[in-house]
Design an enzyme around this catalytic site. Structure first.
Site, mmCIF file in Angstrom:
data_model
loop_
_atom_site.group_PDB
_atom_site.id
_atom_site.type_symbol
_atom_site.label_atom_id
_atom_site.label_comp_id
_atom_site.label_asym_id
_atom_site.label_seq_id
_atom_site.Cartn_x
_atom_site.Cartn_y
_atom_site.Cartn_z
ATOM 1 N N ASN A 1 0.868 -0.937 0.122
ATOM 2 C CA ASN A 1 0.049 0.012 -0.101
ATOM 3 C C ASN A 1 0.858 1.203 -0.101
ATOM 4 O O ASN A 1 1.958 1.101 0.521
ATOM 5 C CB ASN A 1 -0.903 -0.120 1.425
ATOM 6 C CG ASN A 1 -1.777 -0.951 1.303
ATOM 7 O OD1 ASN A 1 -2.264 -1.594 0.515
ATOM 8 N ND2 ASN A 1 -2.115 -1.499 2.631
ATOM 9 N N GLY B 1 2.111 -1.178 3.403
ATOM 10 C CA GLY B 1 1.355 -2.452 3.295
ATOM 11 C C GLY B 1 1.865 -3.612 4.054
ATOM 12 O O GLY B 1 3.371 -3.443 4.054
ATOM 13 N N ASN C 1 5.975 -4.170 4.069
ATOM 14 C CA ASN C 1 6.880 -3.595 5.189
ATOM 15 C C ASN C 1 7.611 -4.958 5.646
ATOM 16 O O ASN C 1 9.024 -4.879 6.007
ATOM 17 C CB ASN C 1 5.899 -3.431 6.126
ATOM 18 C CG ASN C 1 5.012 -1.852 5.803
ATOM 19 O OD1 ASN C 1 5.549 -1.251 4.709
ATOM 20 N ND2 ASN C 1 4.011 -1.647 6.396
ATOM 21 N N THR D 1 1.619 -10.301 20.305
ATOM 22 C CA THR D 1 2.410 -9.222 20.461
ATOM 23 C C THR D 1 1.653 -8.089 21.475
ATOM 24 O O THR D 1 0.408 -8.014 21.251
ATOM 25 C CB THR D 1 2.752 -8.314 19.124
ATOM 26 O OG1 THR D 1 1.487 -8.199 18.566
ATOM 27 C CG2 THR D 1 3.575 -9.258 18.377
ATOM 28 N N ALA E 1 4.241 -2.396 24.435
ATOM 29 C CA ALA E 1 5.374 -1.865 25.276
ATOM 30 C C ALA E 1 6.125 -3.019 26.340
ATOM 31 O O ALA E 1 6.853 -3.042 26.926
ATOM 32 C CB ALA E 1 5.222 -0.771 25.910
ATOM 33 N N GLY F 1 6.133 -6.345 25.343
ATOM 34 C CA GLY F 1 7.009 -7.273 24.752
ATOM 35 C C GLY F 1 5.830 -8.395 24.101
ATOM 36 O O GLY F 1 4.927 -7.852 23.359
ATOM 37 N N ASP G 1 4.925 -5.192 11.528
ATOM 38 C CA ASP G 1 5.334 -6.074 10.539
ATOM 39 C C ASP G 1 6.908 -6.141 10.809
ATOM 40 O O ASP G 1 7.257 -7.315 10.433
ATOM 41 C CB ASP G 1 5.293 -4.839 9.322
ATOM 42 C CG ASP G 1 3.734 -4.635 9.091
ATOM 43 O OD1 ASP G 1 2.971 -5.475 9.454
ATOM 44 O OD2 ASP G 1 3.421 -3.613 8.756
ATOM 45 N N LYS H 1 11.308 5.958 14.835
ATOM 46 C CA LYS H 1 11.359 6.519 13.577
ATOM 47 C C LYS H 1 10.023 6.731 12.883
ATOM 48 O O LYS H 1 8.810 5.683 12.965
ATOM 49 C CB LYS H 1 12.271 5.994 12.705
ATOM 50 C CG LYS H 1 13.825 6.206 13.057
ATOM 51 C CD LYS H 1 14.716 5.710 11.862
ATOM 52 C CE LYS H 1 15.947 5.835 12.441
ATOM 53 N NZ LYS H 1 17.012 4.996 12.012
ATOM 54 N N SER I 1 10.915 2.952 8.474
ATOM 55 C CA SER I 1 11.335 2.885 9.731
ATOM 56 C C SER I 1 11.841 1.546 10.165
ATOM 57 O O SER I 1 12.440 1.061 11.182
ATOM 58 C CB SER I 1 10.384 3.361 10.633
ATOM 59 O OG SER I 1 9.085 2.608 10.616
HETATM 60 O O1 RIB Z 1 1.127 -2.470 9.506
HETATM 61 C C1 RIB Z 1 1.211 -1.118 8.945
HETATM 62 C C2 RIB Z 1 0.552 -1.213 7.512
HETATM 63 O O2 RIB Z 1 -0.782 -1.381 7.698
HETATM 64 C C3 RIB Z 1 0.727 0.221 6.815
HETATM 65 O O3 RIB Z 1 1.964 0.145 6.125
HETATM 66 C C4 RIB Z 1 -0.568 0.157 5.900
HETATM 67 O O4 RIB Z 1 -0.262 0.267 4.781
HETATM 68 C C5 RIB Z 1 -1.315 -1.062 6.360
HETATM 69 O O5 RIB Z 1 -1.191 -2.008 5.619
#
Ligand code: RIB
Length: 304
Positions: A12, A40, A44, A218, A221, A223, A250, A283, A289
């Site tokens: 995305n 996306g 990611n 997950t 903060a 863990g 991700d 970031k 990031s």
């Molecule tokens: O997990 C974050 C992502 O969720 C973003 O980059 C967005 O595109 C959605 O897919």
């Protein structure tokens, strides 16, 4: 050893507005900054795994617009194999309007576009690469028929799998049966349990249908929590100042895939993934990031 990872999933273009606080329904607030970036969940994860040193193949679809160029740019910069990405000529690339507040928390809408065009034939085309992989990683921002198909293909080929059930809904359960590792966050765990749940351990355990399945929940903060049919364990994370939590899940999934593929034991792979996700939130942006291996190693090994 170099981990070989196949990521099946979404790309995305993220359209991100940064603001002091989120608007309430019906309210308008001023944003402080706007950015367009590669996002996306699938892409990611692919970018994060590549930055951690893995050999990554991405399977997905983009559309016929400039946003597809954003995808090609980051995949090529990170050395990701995009041989199995198709470009649909009559549909838009996925987009995600995102709001991020001053605590780094986010709200995301995904308009999946070309991601919904992924077909079984796309998975079949990559069968030989999947067979060679250490891990197949998949989420749920694609045509949902593909999720069990990709997991089933990996299983048939003897390849381990991680299902990141995001976004979650009741239909995820079919795919959940096929995955080796499940990585919901608390909200996804709630959705998968049909609403409220009494405690994380029993809610996660209710998803497991095989003795060899593992849930890694997950917890931001705090863990991440390992839940198997037989045991549970909290793996604490690293304290950082969060700027933008987008993409942290991700990055966590990617690092978990890399760690396990490199032969790390599960608690160690989760500590590695916690370090990667902690750096990610310091970031702004999603794929942008995702941290580099040397920085993750410095945090993770330095903390021992
Ligand atoms: O997990 C974050 C992502 O969720 C973003 O980059 C967005 O595109 C959605 O897919």
């Amino acid at each position: 050893m170099t981990a070989k990872i196949v990521v099946v999933g979404s790309f995305n273009a993220d359209l991100v507005s940064y603001m002091e606080r989120m608007p309430r329904p019906g309210e308008t607030v001023h944003g402080e900054r706007f950015a367009t970036g590669a996002g996306g969940k699938g892409s990611n994860q692919a970018v994060a795994a590549a930055r951690l040193g893995a050999d990554v193949t991405f399977i997905g679809r983009v559309g016929n617009d400039v946003f597809a160029e954003l995808a090609y740019e980051i995949w090529d910069a990170e050395g990701i194999n995009r041989q199995f990405v198709k470009r649909d000529r009559d549909v838009a690339t996925g987009v995600a309007p995102i709001l991020v507040d001053s605590s780094g928390e986010n709200m995301i809408v995904v308009v999946l576009g070309a991601n919904l065009r992924l077909r079984q034939s796309d998975i079949d085309a990559a069968r030989a690469v999947i067979a060679e992989a250490d891990m197949l990683l998949i989420q749920r921002e694609v045509n949902l028929d593909i999720v069990p198909y990709a997991l089933g293909t990996a299983k048939e080929l003897g390849v381990a799998t991680i299902l990141n059930p995001a976004p979650a809904d009741g239909a995820s359960r079919e795919s959940i049966k096929l995955a080796d590792f499940l990585t919901p966050n608390e909200i996804e765990l709630q959705t998968l349990n049909g609403g409220e749940f009494a405690d994380v351990d029993s809610a996660a355990r209710s998803l497991l249908t095989r003795a060899d399945q593992t849930a890694v929940v997950t917890l931001g903060a705090q863990g991440a929590r390992i839940v198997t049919p037989a045991e549970t364990q909290l793996i604490p994370t690293f304290a950082v100042d969060a700027v933008d939590t987008t993409g942290a899940g991700d990055t966590f999934n990617a690092a978990l895939a890399v760690g396990l593929s490199e032969g790390m034991a599960l608690p160690k792979a989760i500590r590695f993934a916690n370090a990667a996700a902690a750096l990610c939130v310091t970031k702004p942006g999603a794929a942008d990031s995702a941290p580099r291996r040397e920085d993750v190693d410095a945090l993770y090994l330095g903390a021992k």
